[in-house]
Structures are given as structure tokens and as C-alpha cells.
Scaffold this active site. Structure first.
Site, PDB file in Angstrom:
ATOM      1  N   SER A   1     -19.508  13.481  49.774  1.00  0.00           N
ATOM      2  CA  SER A   1     -19.573  13.502  51.239  1.00  0.00           C
ATOM      3  C   SER A   1     -19.854  14.866  51.857  1.00  0.00           C
ATOM      4  O   SER A   1     -19.958  14.973  53.081  1.00  0.00           O
ATOM      5  CB  SER A   1     -18.271  12.948  51.824  1.00  0.00           C
ATOM      6  OG  SER A   1     -18.230  11.539  51.714  1.00  0.00           O
TER       7      SER A   1
ATOM      8  N   LYS B   1     -16.199  20.755  55.008  1.00  0.00           N
ATOM      9  CA  LYS B   1     -16.526  19.346  54.765  1.00  0.00           C
ATOM     10  C   LYS B   1     -16.219  19.042  53.308  1.00  0.00           C
ATOM     11  O   LYS B   1     -16.774  19.664  52.403  1.00  0.00           O
ATOM     12  CB  LYS B   1     -18.004  19.054  55.059  1.00  0.00           C
ATOM     13  CG  LYS B   1     -18.355  17.579  54.841  1.00  0.00           C
ATOM     14  CD  LYS B   1     -17.686  16.702  55.893  1.00  0.00           C
ATOM     15  CE  LYS B   1     -17.549  15.264  55.436  1.00  0.00           C
ATOM     16  NZ  LYS B   1     -16.368  15.036  54.568  1.00  0.00           N
ATOM     17  N   SER B   2     -15.343  18.092  53.113  1.00  0.00           N
ATOM     18  CA  SER B   2     -14.914  17.722  51.771  1.00  0.00           C
ATOM     19  C   SER B   2     -15.765  16.580  51.222  1.00  0.00           C
ATOM     20  O   SER B   2     -16.562  15.968  51.935  1.00  0.00           O
ATOM     21  CB  SER B   2     -13.441  17.305  51.790  1.00  0.00           C
ATOM     22  OG  SER B   2     -13.284  16.158  52.619  1.00  0.00           O
ATOM     23  N   GLY B   3     -15.574  16.300  49.947  1.00  0.00           N
ATOM     24  CA  GLY B   3     -16.249  15.173  49.308  1.00  0.00           C
ATOM     25  C   GLY B   3     -15.474  14.742  48.081  1.00  0.00           C
ATOM     26  O   GLY B   3     -14.785  15.554  47.457  1.00  0.00           O
TER      27      GLY B   3
ATOM     28  N   GLU C   1     -22.746   4.171  47.393  1.00  0.00           N
ATOM     29  CA  GLU C   1     -23.274   4.309  46.032  1.00  0.00           C
ATOM     30  C   GLU C   1     -23.495   5.768  45.636  1.00  0.00           C
ATOM     31  O   GLU C   1     -23.436   6.102  44.451  1.00  0.00           O
ATOM     32  CB  GLU C   1     -24.586   3.533  45.885  1.00  0.00           C
ATOM     33  CG  GLU C   1     -24.433   2.016  45.904  1.00  0.00           C
ATOM     34  CD  GLU C   1     -24.259   1.457  47.310  1.00  0.00           C
ATOM     35  OE1 GLU C   1     -23.919   0.264  47.421  1.00  0.00           O
ATOM     36  OE2 GLU C   1     -24.456   2.215  48.282  1.00  0.00           O
TER      37      GLU C   1
END
EC number: 3.5.2.6
Length: 309
Positions: free
Chosen positions: A92, A254-256, A188
Site C-alpha cells: 500500500s 504511508k505504510s504497506g 491482488e
């Protein structure tokens, strides 16, 4: 004797020819990459890695993970890097950069455009958009939801507004990024299978892109402020880069997260009375169901902060 001399000259000529071909081939193979790298540099970069390489390696052993790090002090051009050119699933983190592309391609007034979507458009983890199916949302609100809340439906709408994953990739190519591969929509793109280059990038490339959007010339000042304010309000990163910097430092991140223990965080960080620092930390593990470690990101950040003091 003359025949031997001619044979000797022939052998020398062949060797020189082969050497010439090898050098030419090498230049052809590396020239493009070297030119791209040259375009990315905006000043003399000073690397500070000897003291940190061992510490990052120890973190990998401690958390049984692979880590990619790239940080640049925009005031001094000093950098910290570790596996910075290895590919990781970006997960993300793309949402902050896609929001930058959206701002790049549209006027600020466009952010007031109301976007409608249906219940069928919703995907897993859409805490903001799922509440506005009946009313729709302003484009700016959708971008904010993608960046601050990591709303996946909002991320897909961002993609749609900039031409899909390939439109996003094309926009980054125009900025000199020949590394990032963007192929799939949410959710996905978080599959993160080791060795699969779809939806991957490197810590160095992501940090370079983030720098361009937040302190560089990719956006005018007014749009840069919008993006950085969205990132400062991120609600998903308190245990990541934020946890690894002093409490008086301001962080926009911004993390993911994804399969195979994928845990990432990218940020612009403002120490008091100093130029900002750009940080990208990406991580993954070998097992599909492996749990990610927020503490790994926080401790990697501590290494960066200590090295850049």
C-alpha cells in the site's frame, strides 16, 4: 620467421578485437542504466553505510526477515542504504505516490469532483469508502482516505483516475523511474510472492520518487503541501517509522503490508530546525503466512536516525 610473426600479429589482432567487442557490449548493456542513475542525482550524494550495514544485518537475523532501506538527508545529501536496489512488493505504499501522480495530472479544483461507486466496487479493507456508497465522495476525500486510512477501494479509484496500474507506472517512467513495476489492482497487488516482479520496486526508487513529490519539483508548492498534509495524518503508521524517531520530529508516512511477512513504511520526516529526511523501509519473509513485524521497521528507523545525526 615471417610466418610466425604474422601468426603472432593475427593472434594479437584477434585478442584486441575480442576485447573491443567486450567493452562495447558492456557499454551497451550498462549505458542505459548508468544514464538513468545519473538523471536521478540532484547533487553530490554522500554515503554513510559502513556503520549501519552490520546493524541492518543483525536486524534481519533478529526478525528472520529481509530488509531494504534507503534514506536521504535532503539538507546534506547524506544517504543510508541497505539492499536498496533489491525488489520488494510495494504493497500500500503506492497510495502516497499515486496520490502524488493524481495531483500532478489534475488541478486542485478537480479534487472537489464527486466520484460515485457501488457496493460491488468495494474490496477488502475499505473502512472509509464503505460508509459512502450511497453518496459518493469527493476525489480529494478519496485520495485522503487512500493515504491516511489505506482504504483499498479508494486506492483502486486512485488507480482508475490515473489510467490504472500501468498508468501509474507510466507516470513514474516520465519521472525517470525505470524500476517500479505496477500490474494489479487491490487487493491482488499485495500477494508479494518471492521472485514475482509484479507490483514491486526498490527502497531507493521509492524514496527517490517520494522525494520528488514532497520536496522536489514533481509538484508545485501548493500541491506538495496537500500531499504532505495527507501523509502527516496517516492513521496506520504509529508503530513504524514514527516509533523510531524522537517525539519532537514530525512524520508524514504511508505504510504497506502483504503476504510473506511484507511490512513497509515510507516517510518524509522533519527534524526540528533541519531539512527533511526521506525514508523508505521495505521488508519481507520466506513463508507465505509469516507475520510481519512493526518493530523491525521502528528499529531500522532508529539505526537511520542515529547514523544521520
Amino acid at each position: 620467421m615471417m610466418i610466425l610473426k604474422n601468426k603472432r600479429m593475427l593472434k594479437i589482432g584477434i585478442c584486441v578485437g575480442i576485447l573491443g567487442l567486450s567493452i562495447t557490449s558492456l557499454e551497451a548493456f550498462t549505458g542505459g542504466a548508468l544514464q538513468v542513475e545519473a538523471k536521478q542525482k540532484t547533487g553530490q550524494v554522500k554515503h554513510k553505510n559502513q556503520a549501519t550495514h552490520k546493524e541492518f544485518s543483525q536486524l534481519e537475523k533478529k526478525f528472520d526477515a529481509r530488509v531494504g532501506v534507503y534514506a536521504i538527508d535532503t539538507g546534506t545529501n547524506q544517504t543510508i542504504s541497505y539492499r536498496s536496489n533489491e525488489r520488494f512488493a510495494f504493497a500500500s505504499t503506492y497510495k502516497a505516490l499515486a496520490a502524488g501522480v493524481l495531483l500532478q495530472q489534475n488541478s486542485i479544483d478537480t479534487l472537489n469532483e464527486v466520484i460515485t461507486f457501488t457496493k460491488e466496487d468495494l474490496v477488502d479493507y475499505s473502512p472509509v469508502t464503505e460508509k459512502h456508497v450511497d453518496t459518493g465522495m469527493k476525489l480529494g476525500e478519496i485520495a485522503e482516505a487512500a493515504v491516511r486510512s489505506s482504504d483499498n477501494t479508494a486506492g483502486n479509484i486512485l488507480f482508475n483516475k490515473i489510467g490504472g496500474p500501468k498508468g501509474y507506472e507510466k507516470a513514474l517512467r516520465k519521472m525517470g523511474d525505470r524500476v517500479t513495476m505496477s500490474d494489479r489492482f487491490e487487493t491482488e497487488l499485495n500477494e508479494a510472492i518471492p521472485g514475482d516482479i509484479r507490483d514491486t520496486s526498490t527502497a531507493k526508487r521509492i524514496a527517490t520518487n517520494l522525494k520528488a513529490f514532497t520536496v522536489g519539483n514533481a509538484l508545485p508548492a501548493e500541491k506538495r503541501k496537500i500531499l504532505t498534509e495527507w501523509m502527516k495524518g496517516n492513521a496506520t503508521g504509529d508503530k513504524l517509522i514514527r516509533a523510531g524517531v524522537p517525539t519532537d520530529w514530525v512524520v508524514g508516512d504511508k505504510s504497506g503490508a502483504g503476504s510473506y511477512g511484507t511490512r513497509n513504511d515510507i516517510a518524509i520526516v522533519w527534524p526540528p530546525n533541519r531539512a527533511p529526511i526521506i525514508i523508505a523501509i521495505l521488508s519481507s519473509k520466506d513463508e507465505k503466512e509469516a507475520s510481519y513485524d512493526n518493530q523491525l521497521i521502528a528499529e531500522a528507523t532508529e539505526v537511520i536516525v542515529k547514523a544521520l545525526k
